[in-house]
Design an enzyme around this catalytic site. Structure first.
Site, short mmCIF file in Angstrom:
data_model
loop_
_atom_site.label_atom_id
_atom_site.label_comp_id
_atom_site.label_asym_id
_atom_site.label_seq_id
_atom_site.Cartn_x
_atom_site.Cartn_y
_atom_site.Cartn_z
N SER A 7 0.84 -1.21 0.00
CA SER A 7 0.00 0.00 0.00
C SER A 7 0.87 1.26 0.00
O SER A 7 0.37 2.37 -0.21
CB SER A 7 -0.92 0.01 1.22
OG SER A 7 -0.19 -0.22 2.42
N GLU A 28 -9.10 -9.86 4.49
CA GLU A 28 -9.53 -8.54 4.02
C GLU A 28 -10.85 -8.63 3.28
O GLU A 28 -11.01 -9.43 2.35
CB GLU A 28 -8.46 -7.93 3.11
CG GLU A 28 -8.86 -6.55 2.59
CD GLU A 28 -7.72 -5.79 1.92
OE1 GLU A 28 -7.97 -4.65 1.46
OE2 GLU A 28 -6.60 -6.32 1.86
#
Length: 289
Positions: free
Chosen positions: A69, A206
């Site tokens: 990320s 997730e």
């Protein structure tokens, strides 16, 4: 003699190292499993630089994830796929230098592990030797079980990642919840069990339905770390910019615990105003003969 009503009973010791000034005790893989066994929730945040890592570490975070990320949050990429090992290593190194207690987990970015267990081992070796990470994380279930096994057998702790896997966004059809429906849920469970059997020390779940995450958490002996997967997971992780209101677009599951972005905007505008007005620097900010 029994305790009187309302009196505190014996204090149960935590499975996790205490947060103390010096010398801190490192969070290790055995502490993760012990925390799950004791019912203690694990905490994880992303970090990409030294100052942020120091702040989170001193606050008592258990794990710091140097995630891919980094690409869309710090480098300006549209997603995580463009990130390379070479780009991540300086960030891993900075976080590792700032973390005295937290376990530092480094992502293996897209293209650095999928081809073979040997490729995964080569990338993980760089993250540990050049970056100073304590563990690595990569996406996939049964298809990467052999990768997990080789790394584990070689002394590299592995954190898995199931559910919505951002590196597979193109084939998943975008940012979509995974594990909906009986068949898809069974696949998530089977994948989780496969990487646990291969030696993974934890698994990130997730964007999966809460009921599926609860089932996985109940059937695994290793901790589950949720992000958009409900409160039944053994721990939680967030991208730190989302957590403090520094991001742009923020997903539904990312609670904002502070408005740091708004405060930085206020401070910047005040700085501009004072410089233009000639009130900064003042006498107290100036060196005199």
């Amino acid at each position: 003699m029994s305790e009187p009503d309302g009196a505190p009973g014996p204090e149960r010791s935590s499975a996790l190292p205490a947060v103390r000034a010096e010398p801190p005790k490192r969070v290790r893989v055995q502490h993760l499993r012990a925390a799950k066994e004791n019912g203690e929730k694990l905490t994880m945040l992303t970090a990409y630089d030294l100052p942020t890592a120091r702040i989170f570490d001193a606050a008592g975070i258990d794990m710091l994830l140097v995630g891919d990320s980094y690409g869309d949050n710090m480098l300006g990429h549209s997603g995580t796929i463009p990130v390379t090992v070479d780009e991540l290593i300086p960030a891993v190194r900075a976080v590792a230098r700032g973390a005295k207690r937290a376990m530092v987990v480094a992502d293996l970015p897209f293209g650095s592990y999928e081809a073979s267990p040997q490729q995964a081992m080569a990338s993980a070796t760089r993250m540990l030797k050049a970056g100073g990470a304590h563990a690595v994380k990569f996406e996939g279930g049964r298809r990467v079980a052999d990768h997990v096994r080789l790394l584990t057998d070689s002394g590299v702790p592995v954190v898995g990642h199931l559910g919505f896997t951002p590196q597979s966004e193109n084939i998943l059809g975008g940012k979509r919840v995974q594990g909906r429906g009986d068949e898809s849920a069974e696949q998530v469970v089977a994948d989780a069990k496969a990487i646990e059997a291969a030696g993974a020390v934890a698994v990130v779940l997730e964007m999966v339905p809460a009921a599926v995450a609860e089932r996985v958490s109940g059937e695994l002996s290793i901790p589950t770390i949720g992000i958009g997967a409900g409160a039944a997971c053994d721990g939680q992780v967030l991208v730190w910019l989302d957590m403090v209101g520094m991001g742009g677009w923020s997903p539904r599951f990312a609670k904002q615990f502070a408005a740091v972005g708004a405060e930085m905007d206020r401070a910047t505008r005040a700085y501009i105003d004072e410089v233009r007005a000639g009130t900064f620097p003042g006498r107290e900010h100036t060196y005199w003969d």
